[in-house]
Design an enzyme around this catalytic site. Sequence first.
Site, short mmCIF file in Angstrom:
data_model
loop_
_atom_site.label_atom_id
_atom_site.label_comp_id
_atom_site.label_asym_id
_atom_site.label_seq_id
_atom_site.Cartn_x
_atom_site.Cartn_y
_atom_site.Cartn_z
NE ARG A 1 -0.43 1.70 4.69
CZ ARG A 1 1.02 2.45 5.00
NH1 ARG A 1 1.85 2.71 3.53
NH2 ARG A 1 1.43 2.15 5.93
CD GLU B 1 6.13 -0.28 8.68
OE1 GLU B 1 5.99 0.16 9.31
OE2 GLU B 1 4.85 -0.50 8.06
CB THR C 1 -6.25 -9.06 9.82
OG1 THR C 1 -4.71 -9.59 8.85
CG2 THR C 1 -6.80 -8.33 9.11
CG HIS D 1 -5.67 -2.50 11.97
ND1 HIS D 1 -5.94 -2.15 11.68
CD2 HIS D 1 -4.39 -1.96 12.91
CE1 HIS D 1 -5.44 -0.94 10.92
NE2 HIS D 1 -4.73 -0.82 11.93
P1 0O2 Z 1 -1.71 1.31 8.70
O1 0O2 Z 1 -3.06 1.42 9.03
O2 0O2 Z 1 -1.67 -0.88 9.14
O3 0O2 Z 1 -0.59 1.54 8.22
P2 0O2 Z 1 4.74 5.11 13.36
O4 0O2 Z 1 3.58 4.12 14.35
O5 0O2 Z 1 4.49 4.33 12.00
O6 0O2 Z 1 5.05 6.94 13.65
P3 0O2 Z 1 6.33 3.34 15.01
O7 0O2 Z 1 5.53 2.89 15.94
O8 0O2 Z 1 7.87 3.36 14.88
O9 0O2 Z 1 5.85 4.54 13.89
O10 0O2 Z 1 5.68 2.05 14.28
P4 0O2 Z 1 6.10 0.15 13.88
O11 0O2 Z 1 5.68 0.50 15.54
O12 0O2 Z 1 7.31 -0.06 13.57
O13 0O2 Z 1 4.35 -0.04 13.75
C1 0O2 Z 1 4.15 0.69 12.53
C2 0O2 Z 1 2.87 -0.41 12.02
O14 0O2 Z 1 2.88 -1.60 12.28
C3 0O2 Z 1 1.56 0.10 11.99
O15 0O2 Z 1 1.19 0.73 10.71
C4 0O2 Z 1 0.45 -1.47 11.13
O16 0O2 Z 1 0.63 -1.39 10.60
C5 0O2 Z 1 1.85 -2.07 12.09
N1 0O2 Z 1 1.45 -2.55 13.55
C6 0O2 Z 1 2.31 -2.18 14.95
N2 0O2 Z 1 2.18 -1.98 15.76
C7 0O2 Z 1 0.79 -2.82 15.81
C8 0O2 Z 1 -0.47 -3.45 16.38
O17 0O2 Z 1 -0.18 -3.65 18.07
N3 0O2 Z 1 -1.67 -4.08 16.21
C9 0O2 Z 1 -1.58 -4.08 14.87
N4 0O2 Z 1 -2.95 -5.03 14.21
N5 0O2 Z 1 -0.53 -3.58 13.77
C10 0O2 Z 1 0.58 -2.83 14.59
P5 0O2 Z 1 0.07 1.78 11.11
O18 0O2 Z 1 0.49 2.75 10.35
O19 0O2 Z 1 -0.18 1.96 12.68
O20 0O2 Z 1 -1.04 1.16 10.78
#
Ligand code: 0O2
Length: 206
Positions: free
Chosen positions: A54, A149, A162, A165
């Site tokens: 995406r 990423e 999934t 989320h």
């Molecule tokens: P989406 O809708 O999937 O894109 P960031 O939050 O990206 O600024 P961080 O904290 O370094 O920075 O990111 P991290 O920890 O690497 O995680 C980023 C992504 O990992 C998330 O993107 C999710 O896709 C996934 N993720 C992280 N933690 C969880 C969790 O607890 N549950 C689920 N289901 N997914 C998780 P987004 O942008 O939050 O969401």
Amino acid sequence: MTDVVDDLGVFRQLERRLLIYRFAVEELMTKLRILSEEFDSVHRHDPIEHITNRIKKPEGILEKLRRKGLPADASLIDTLDDVAGVRVICPFVSDVYRVEKMLSRQHDVEIVRKKDYIASPKPNGYRSLHLIVSIPVFLSDRVENVKVEVQLRTIAMDFWATLEHKLFYKYDDQIPADFAEELSSTAAIAAQLDERMESLHRRVHP
Ligand code: 0O2
């Protein structure tokens, strides 16, 4: 009126810039498909079940910049690590690390950062291997290094993430304690499932 014109300008600049992120994703998808097919043909085991990707929409990018306290400036897009995302679903945990190793051995792939939520799951139970990779995109007049990423996880980890989320958004950040406990216990079951399937896999493919 000026604000609307400014916003439109930023939107257009972001859309132009997003094209380069799309090229980076296509390159990475090709690399992963090659690894998947070639490994399968040599070892009769495909380490990749499926791949999705995406690209963040301009609205999502502006929202993330705002959350980080940054101005709505298209040039700041490159400060974000998750504009482009590729998710690799693997059959077994060993495949997750196998794909990571094969990818990181490629000379034009630089691993900028790694977060191993499999070795150290998040408190809610989330497990996945996150990599920020940088790959060169060859354009007509220049080469641009673009960050993508990459999330690598097993089918069981993906099933859990999934559904978590969906549930997480339903509860609007207010997760009751008993729900959080139940959630992390389901993550433990998914982890056990991974271990047991991995052990079966080792017996079938010693
Ligand atoms: P989406 O809708 O999937 O894109 P960031 O939050 O990206 O600024 P961080 O904290 O370094 O920075 O990111 P991290 O920890 O690497 O995680 C980023 C992504 O990992 C998330 O993107 C999710 O896709 C996934 N993720 C992280 N933690 C969880 C969790 O607890 N549950 C689920 N289901 N997914 C998780 P987004 O942008 O939050 O969401």
